[in-house]
Scaffold this active site. Structure first.
Site, PDB file in Angstrom:
ATOM      1  N   ASP A   2      -2.095   2.371   0.259  1.00  0.00           N
ATOM      2  CA  ASP A   2      -1.074   1.393  -0.072  1.00  0.00           C
ATOM      3  C   ASP A   2      -1.095   0.240   0.918  1.00  0.00           C
ATOM      4  O   ASP A   2      -1.454   0.400   2.079  1.00  0.00           O
ATOM      5  CB  ASP A   2       0.306   2.077  -0.082  1.00  0.00           C
ATOM      6  CG  ASP A   2       1.320   1.327  -0.929  1.00  0.00           C
ATOM      7  OD1 ASP A   2       0.935   0.328  -1.576  1.00  0.00           O
ATOM      8  OD2 ASP A   2       2.493   1.732  -0.948  1.00  0.00           O
ATOM      9  N   ASN A   4      -2.408  -2.966   0.031  1.00  0.00           N
ATOM     10  CA  ASN A   4      -3.460  -3.950  -0.255  1.00  0.00           C
ATOM     11  C   ASN A   4      -2.883  -5.329  -0.563  1.00  0.00           C
ATOM     12  O   ASN A   4      -3.387  -6.353  -0.095  1.00  0.00           O
ATOM     13  CB  ASN A   4      -4.301  -3.509  -1.456  1.00  0.00           C
ATOM     14  CG  ASN A   4      -5.061  -2.226  -1.203  1.00  0.00           C
ATOM     15  OD1 ASN A   4      -5.026  -1.692  -0.095  1.00  0.00           O
ATOM     16  ND2 ASN A   4      -5.720  -1.720  -2.225  1.00  0.00           N
ATOM     17  N   TRP A   7      -1.421  -6.917   2.582  1.00  0.00           N
ATOM     18  CA  TRP A   7      -2.538  -7.325   3.455  1.00  0.00           C
ATOM     19  C   TRP A   7      -3.058  -8.690   3.000  1.00  0.00           C
ATOM     20  O   TRP A   7      -3.286  -9.581   3.809  1.00  0.00           O
ATOM     21  CB  TRP A   7      -3.658  -6.278   3.376  1.00  0.00           C
ATOM     22  CG  TRP A   7      -4.844  -6.540   4.247  1.00  0.00           C
ATOM     23  CD1 TRP A   7      -5.060  -6.070   5.514  1.00  0.00           C
ATOM     24  CD2 TRP A   7      -6.018  -7.315   3.898  1.00  0.00           C
ATOM     25  NE1 TRP A   7      -6.287  -6.514   5.976  1.00  0.00           N
ATOM     26  CE2 TRP A   7      -6.890  -7.275   5.010  1.00  0.00           C
ATOM     27  CE3 TRP A   7      -6.401  -8.036   2.766  1.00  0.00           C
ATOM     28  CZ2 TRP A   7      -8.123  -7.924   5.017  1.00  0.00           C
ATOM     29  CZ3 TRP A   7      -7.628  -8.695   2.774  1.00  0.00           C
ATOM     30  CH2 TRP A   7      -8.474  -8.634   3.899  1.00  0.00           C
ATOM     31  N   ASN A  50       0.816   2.753 -12.344  1.00  0.00           N
ATOM     32  CA  ASN A  50       0.121   1.503 -12.013  1.00  0.00           C
ATOM     33  C   ASN A  50      -0.306   0.694 -13.243  1.00  0.00           C
ATOM     34  O   ASN A  50      -0.657  -0.486 -13.118  1.00  0.00           O
ATOM     35  CB  ASN A  50      -1.118   1.764 -11.139  1.00  0.00           C
ATOM     36  CG  ASN A  50      -0.779   2.079  -9.689  1.00  0.00           C
ATOM     37  OD1 ASN A  50      -1.475   2.829  -9.025  1.00  0.00           O
ATOM     38  ND2 ASN A  50       0.316   1.504  -9.172  1.00  0.00           N
ATOM     39  N   ARG A  53       1.124  -2.843 -13.895  1.00  0.00           N
ATOM     40  CA  ARG A  53       0.659  -4.065 -13.222  1.00  0.00           C
ATOM     41  C   ARG A  53       0.005  -5.024 -14.216  1.00  0.00           C
ATOM     42  O   ARG A  53      -0.410  -4.605 -15.282  1.00  0.00           O
ATOM     43  CB  ARG A  53      -0.321  -3.691 -12.117  1.00  0.00           C
ATOM     44  CG  ARG A  53       0.370  -2.879 -11.041  1.00  0.00           C
ATOM     45  CD  ARG A  53      -0.544  -2.611  -9.880  1.00  0.00           C
ATOM     46  NE  ARG A  53       0.194  -1.860  -8.874  1.00  0.00           N
ATOM     47  CZ  ARG A  53      -0.053  -1.904  -7.572  1.00  0.00           C
ATOM     48  NH1 ARG A  53      -1.029  -2.664  -7.118  1.00  0.00           N
ATOM     49  NH2 ARG A  53       0.661  -1.192  -6.725  1.00  0.00           N
ATOM     50  N   ARG A 166       0.250   8.423   4.510  1.00  0.00           N
ATOM     51  CA  ARG A 166       0.762   7.315   3.704  1.00  0.00           C
ATOM     52  C   ARG A 166       0.612   6.036   4.514  1.00  0.00           C
ATOM     53  O   ARG A 166       1.143   5.920   5.622  1.00  0.00           O
ATOM     54  CB  ARG A 166       2.235   7.560   3.353  1.00  0.00           C
ATOM     55  CG  ARG A 166       2.889   6.416   2.628  1.00  0.00           C
ATOM     56  CD  ARG A 166       2.990   6.676   1.154  1.00  0.00           C
ATOM     57  NE  ARG A 166       3.139   5.425   0.426  1.00  0.00           N
ATOM     58  CZ  ARG A 166       3.594   5.344  -0.814  1.00  0.00           C
ATOM     59  NH1 ARG A 166       3.941   6.420  -1.462  1.00  0.00           N
ATOM     60  NH2 ARG A 166       3.665   4.187  -1.418  1.00  0.00           N
ATOM     61  N   GLU A 185       1.838  18.439   6.082  1.00  0.00           N
ATOM     62  CA  GLU A 185       2.374  17.637   7.178  1.00  0.00           C
ATOM     63  C   GLU A 185       2.230  16.168   6.772  1.00  0.00           C
ATOM     64  O   GLU A 185       1.197  15.767   6.245  1.00  0.00           O
ATOM     65  CB  GLU A 185       1.592  17.901   8.468  1.00  0.00           C
ATOM     66  CG  GLU A 185       1.743  19.314   8.991  1.00  0.00           C
ATOM     67  CD  GLU A 185       3.162  19.609   9.468  1.00  0.00           C
ATOM     68  OE1 GLU A 185       3.814  18.697  10.009  1.00  0.00           O
ATOM     69  OE2 GLU A 185       3.614  20.763   9.301  1.00  0.00           O
TER      70      GLU A 185
END
Ligand code: IPE
Ligand code: MG
Length: 226
Positions: A2, A4, A7, A50, A53, A166, A185
């Site tokens: 996650d 992108n 960024w 998704n 989108r 994540r 974990e």
């Protein structure tokens, strides 16, 4: 995977440039995981949600997937990686499915790391599909236990994930491996996926190694004087 879009936005680039840059992070993560001897790596590439989108963005994601598979197949084979898709492949375009089939077939006999890509994946849909499979197979209610049910999921025969990473700082699970992550974990990093490289993965693994996993039990007392 996650972050992108964010960024790209930070660089005043279109979102798809973030997806493009993220491919390098995929290469890094697959390679390091295989080298570390990690048994299974699952990357969440595209969720059922998704599809909401814009079609142009979805098309770029699918195109990148195809190109990645074409370019990386030789490396996956050289590294003894077995490639598998989890998620519903029926809704994917024929050309994408063809590429996925080639990669799955050619790597099927590999004995090294299992690399799952979650594509058109939804944890809830997976659980419902497993329940349907059990009903269709006529499994008697008393015969259905957790082990049997787990064997009806896409991940049948695979160990549950030990570590869930994540990226981009989001504190949610987003319908990912809902059954399988019961005792995983969790490691959340602020790093956006395109910036997530081998050293970030290593950092997560090192943090994981310091975790005290009790699975709802208590810490084993140290054995003294024997
Ligand atoms: C993850 O990055 C890529 C996919 C879902 C395929 P995003 O596109 O969700 O990036 P952000 O969340 O907008 O930054
Ligand atoms: Mg996102």
């Amino acid at each position: 995977m996650d972050g992108n879009g964010r960024w790209a936005a930070d660089r005043h680039l279109p979102r798809v440039e973030g997806h493009r840059a993220g491919i390098e992070s995929v290469r890094d993560s697959v390679e390091l995981s295989a080298r570390l001897g990690i048994e299974v790596l699952t990357l969440y590439a595209f969720s059922v949600e998704n599809w909401k989108r814009p079609p142009a963005e979805v098309a770029v994601l699918m195109g990148l997937l195809k190109r990645y598979l074409k370019l990386e197949l030789a490396t996956l084979l050289a590294n003894n990686v077995r490639f598998r898709v989890i998620g519903s492949q029926a809704e994917l375009a024929p050309d994408v499915r063809a590429e996925l089939d080639v990669a799955q077939d050619k790597t099927a006999a590999n004995t090294g790391m299992l690399f799952n890509i979650a594509l058109n994946y939804s944890g809830r849909a997976e659980i419902v599909a497993a329940a349907r499979r059990a009903l269709r197979a006529g499994v008697a209610p008393d015969e259905l236990d957790e082990a049997r049910f787990a064997g009806l999921l896409y991940t049948a025969g695979q160990p549950d994930p030990d570590l869930l990473i994540r990226t981009s700082g989001e504190m949610r699970v987003s319908n990912f491996l809902l059954w399988q992550i019961a005792y995983a974990e969790i490691w959340v990093t602020e790093t956006y996926w395109p910036d997530f490289r081998a050293r970030h993965l290593l950092e997560a693994v090192l943090a994981y190694q310091k975790r005290d996993r009790r699975y709802g039990g208590i810490k084993e007392p140290a054995v003294v004087g024997r």
